[in-house]
Write a protein that holds these residues in place. Structure first.
Motif, short mmCIF file in Angstrom:
data_model
loop_
_atom_site.label_atom_id
_atom_site.label_comp_id
_atom_site.label_asym_id
_atom_site.label_seq_id
_atom_site.Cartn_x
_atom_site.Cartn_y
_atom_site.Cartn_z
N LEU A 194 0.83 -1.21 0.00
CA LEU A 194 0.00 0.00 0.00
C LEU A 194 0.86 1.26 0.00
O LEU A 194 1.94 1.29 0.59
N LEU A 195 0.35 2.29 -0.67
CA LEU A 195 0.94 3.62 -0.60
C LEU A 195 -0.05 4.50 0.17
O LEU A 195 -1.26 4.39 -0.01
N PHE A 196 0.48 5.39 1.03
CA PHE A 196 -0.37 6.18 1.91
C PHE A 196 -0.22 7.68 1.63
O PHE A 196 0.81 8.15 1.16
N ASN A 197 -1.28 8.43 1.95
CA ASN A 197 -1.19 9.88 1.86
C ASN A 197 -0.61 10.44 3.15
O ASN A 197 -0.23 9.69 4.06
N GLU A 198 -0.55 11.77 3.27
CA GLU A 198 0.06 12.40 4.44
C GLU A 198 -0.69 12.12 5.73
O GLU A 198 -0.14 12.20 6.82
N SER A 199 -1.98 11.78 5.58
CA SER A 199 -2.80 11.48 6.76
C SER A 199 -2.68 10.03 7.20
O SER A 199 -3.27 9.63 8.21
N GLY A 200 -1.94 9.24 6.41
CA GLY A 200 -1.77 7.84 6.75
C GLY A 200 -2.85 6.93 6.20
O GLY A 200 -2.93 5.75 6.57
N ASP A 201 -3.66 7.47 5.31
CA ASP A 201 -4.71 6.66 4.69
C ASP A 201 -4.18 6.00 3.42
O ASP A 201 -3.47 6.64 2.63
N PRO A 202 -4.51 4.72 3.18
CA PRO A 202 -4.06 4.05 1.96
C PRO A 202 -4.72 4.64 0.72
O PRO A 202 -5.93 4.87 0.71
N ILE A 203 -3.93 4.93 -0.30
CA ILE A 203 -4.48 5.52 -1.52
C ILE A 203 -4.23 4.65 -2.75
O ILE A 203 -4.95 4.74 -3.73
N LYS A 204 -3.18 3.82 -2.70
CA LYS A 204 -2.88 2.96 -3.84
C LYS A 204 -2.33 1.62 -3.37
O LYS A 204 -1.75 1.51 -2.28
N LEU A 205 -2.54 0.63 -4.20
CA LEU A 205 -1.94 -0.69 -3.99
C LEU A 205 -1.16 -1.02 -5.25
O LEU A 205 -1.72 -1.07 -6.35
N ILE A 206 0.14 -1.20 -5.11
CA ILE A 206 0.97 -1.54 -6.27
C ILE A 206 1.65 -2.87 -6.00
O ILE A 206 1.99 -3.19 -4.86
N GLY A 207 1.85 -3.65 -7.07
CA GLY A 207 2.47 -4.94 -6.86
C GLY A 207 2.61 -5.76 -8.12
O GLY A 207 2.55 -5.25 -9.23
N THR A 208 2.77 -7.06 -7.92
CA THR A 208 2.99 -7.99 -9.03
C THR A 208 2.07 -9.19 -8.91
O THR A 208 1.60 -9.53 -7.81
N ILE A 209 1.83 -9.81 -10.04
CA ILE A 209 1.07 -11.07 -10.09
C ILE A 209 1.82 -12.01 -11.01
O ILE A 209 2.11 -11.67 -12.16
N GLN A 210 2.15 -13.18 -10.50
CA GLN A 210 2.94 -14.15 -11.26
C GLN A 210 2.14 -15.42 -11.52
O GLN A 210 1.44 -15.91 -10.63
N ASP A 211 2.25 -15.92 -12.74
CA ASP A 211 1.61 -17.19 -13.09
C ASP A 211 2.46 -18.32 -12.52
O ASP A 211 3.61 -18.50 -12.91
N ILE A 212 1.91 -19.06 -11.57
CA ILE A 212 2.66 -20.15 -10.90
C ILE A 212 2.03 -21.50 -11.19
O ILE A 212 2.22 -22.46 -10.42
N THR A 213 1.29 -21.60 -12.27
CA THR A 213 0.56 -22.83 -12.59
C THR A 213 1.49 -24.03 -12.69
O THR A 213 1.20 -25.10 -12.13
N GLU A 214 2.62 -23.88 -13.40
CA GLU A 214 3.54 -25.00 -13.58
C GLU A 214 4.11 -25.48 -12.24
O GLU A 214 4.24 -26.68 -12.00
N ARG A 215 4.43 -24.53 -11.37
CA ARG A 215 4.95 -24.92 -10.04
C ARG A 215 3.91 -25.68 -9.25
O ARG A 215 4.21 -26.67 -8.59
N LYS A 216 2.67 -25.20 -9.32
CA LYS A 216 1.59 -25.88 -8.61
C LYS A 216 1.37 -27.29 -9.14
O LYS A 216 1.14 -28.24 -8.37
N GLN A 217 1.46 -27.43 -10.46
CA GLN A 217 1.28 -28.75 -11.07
C GLN A 217 2.42 -29.70 -10.67
O GLN A 217 2.19 -30.88 -10.42
N THR A 218 3.63 -29.15 -10.59
CA THR A 218 4.78 -29.96 -10.18
C THR A 218 4.64 -30.38 -8.72
O THR A 218 4.89 -31.54 -8.37
N ASP A 219 4.23 -29.46 -7.85
CA ASP A 219 4.02 -29.79 -6.44
C ASP A 219 2.97 -30.88 -6.28
O ASP A 219 3.11 -31.79 -5.45
N GLU A 220 1.91 -30.77 -7.07
CA GLU A 220 0.83 -31.75 -7.00
C GLU A 220 1.33 -33.12 -7.46
O GLU A 220 0.95 -34.16 -6.86
N ALA A 221 2.16 -33.14 -8.50
CA ALA A 221 2.66 -34.41 -9.02
C ALA A 221 3.61 -35.11 -8.03
O ALA A 221 3.73 -36.35 -8.04
N LEU A 222 4.30 -34.32 -7.21
CA LEU A 222 5.26 -34.88 -6.27
C LEU A 222 4.63 -35.38 -4.98
O LEU A 222 5.27 -36.03 -4.16
N ARG A 223 3.37 -35.08 -4.82
CA ARG A 223 2.69 -35.53 -3.59
C ARG A 223 2.38 -37.01 -3.63
O ARG A 223 2.08 -37.56 -4.66
#
Length: 223
Positions: A194-223
């Motif tokens: 979160l990014l905040f203004n001078e009053s300490g209130d959240p004004i933005k959310l910045i970040g990343t999103i990663q496709d982890i499908t292959e990792r999930k499939q590999t974890d499932e196969a190893l179980r």
């Protein structure tokens, strides 16, 4: 003189020497732009390169306003600016942006920025690919929830609203989505701060999103 390395006296004797400084690849475009300006008495604006005897090439920007004289000739009032450093910075920014885009493609890692007041978010090209969306998709938090897998909608809504925004925590969650274009189920890992203004209130959310499908499939196969 500082830009062209030509004295005013030399120009008075032969103004054509100015064109000798223009890069050969830019001369035709320069002449066309000058002729167009003279024809319509429109302001002249042009970026071009100057090449000097020592082989150095500089980027220049010229702007001038044409004035029709009584004898039918045209006099331009303007200036020439050296923009070489500006162009170097622009090229570095473009190169960095291309590098970042390539690394995101390799890592299947997209980025986003969410405005909490409007609930509208922007996305990188890689994130668009992960979600299966294009420019026509309306990027709102409500529409983000339509991408989230039905089994995860309540979980992700609560995580965003109650855990992240209300408690001012980081966004960190693995969840399933359904791609808009192919309706394919995929696993993603979302992170954000979160990014905040001078009053300490959240004004933005910045970040990343990663496709982890292959990792999930590999974890499932190893179980």
């Amino acid at each position: 003189k500082k830009i062209y390395d030509i004295s005013p006296e030399e120009v008075k004797e032969d103004a054509s020497i100015l064109f000798e400084r223009i890069h050969p690849d830019d001369i035709a475009e320069i002449l066309d732009s000058i002729q167009e300006s003279a024809k319509n008495l429109a302001p002249w604006k042009q970026e071009y390169r100057a090449k000097f005897k020592n082989g150095i090439v500089r980027n220049l920007y010229g702007t001038a306003t044409p004035q029709l004289e009584e004898d039918g000739s045209i006099l331009w009032h303007g200036f020439i600016t050296d923009i070489t450093e500006k162009k170097i910075i622009e090229e570095k920014l473009i190169a960095n942006e291309e590098f970042l885009n390539q690394t995101q493609i390799i890592a299947k890692l997209g980025s986003y920025s969410l405005d909490l007041a409007t609930e509208i978010w922007t996305s990188s090209p890689v994130l668009d690919t992960i979600f299966g969306i294009d420019a026509r998709f309306e990027r709102t938090t409500q529409n983000w929830e339509t991408i989230v897998h039905p089994e995860w909608k309540t979980i992700m809504h609560n995580h965003l609203v109650n855990e992240v925004i209300s408690k001012k925590n980081k966004f960190n969650k693995e969840y399933k989505i359904i791609k808009v274009d192919t309706q394919e189920e995929r696993w993603v890992h979302g992170m954000g701060e979160l990014l905040f203004n001078e009053s300490g209130d959240p004004i933005k959310l910045i970040g990343t999103i990663q496709d982890i499908t292959e990792r999930k499939q590999t974890d499932e196969a190893l179980r």
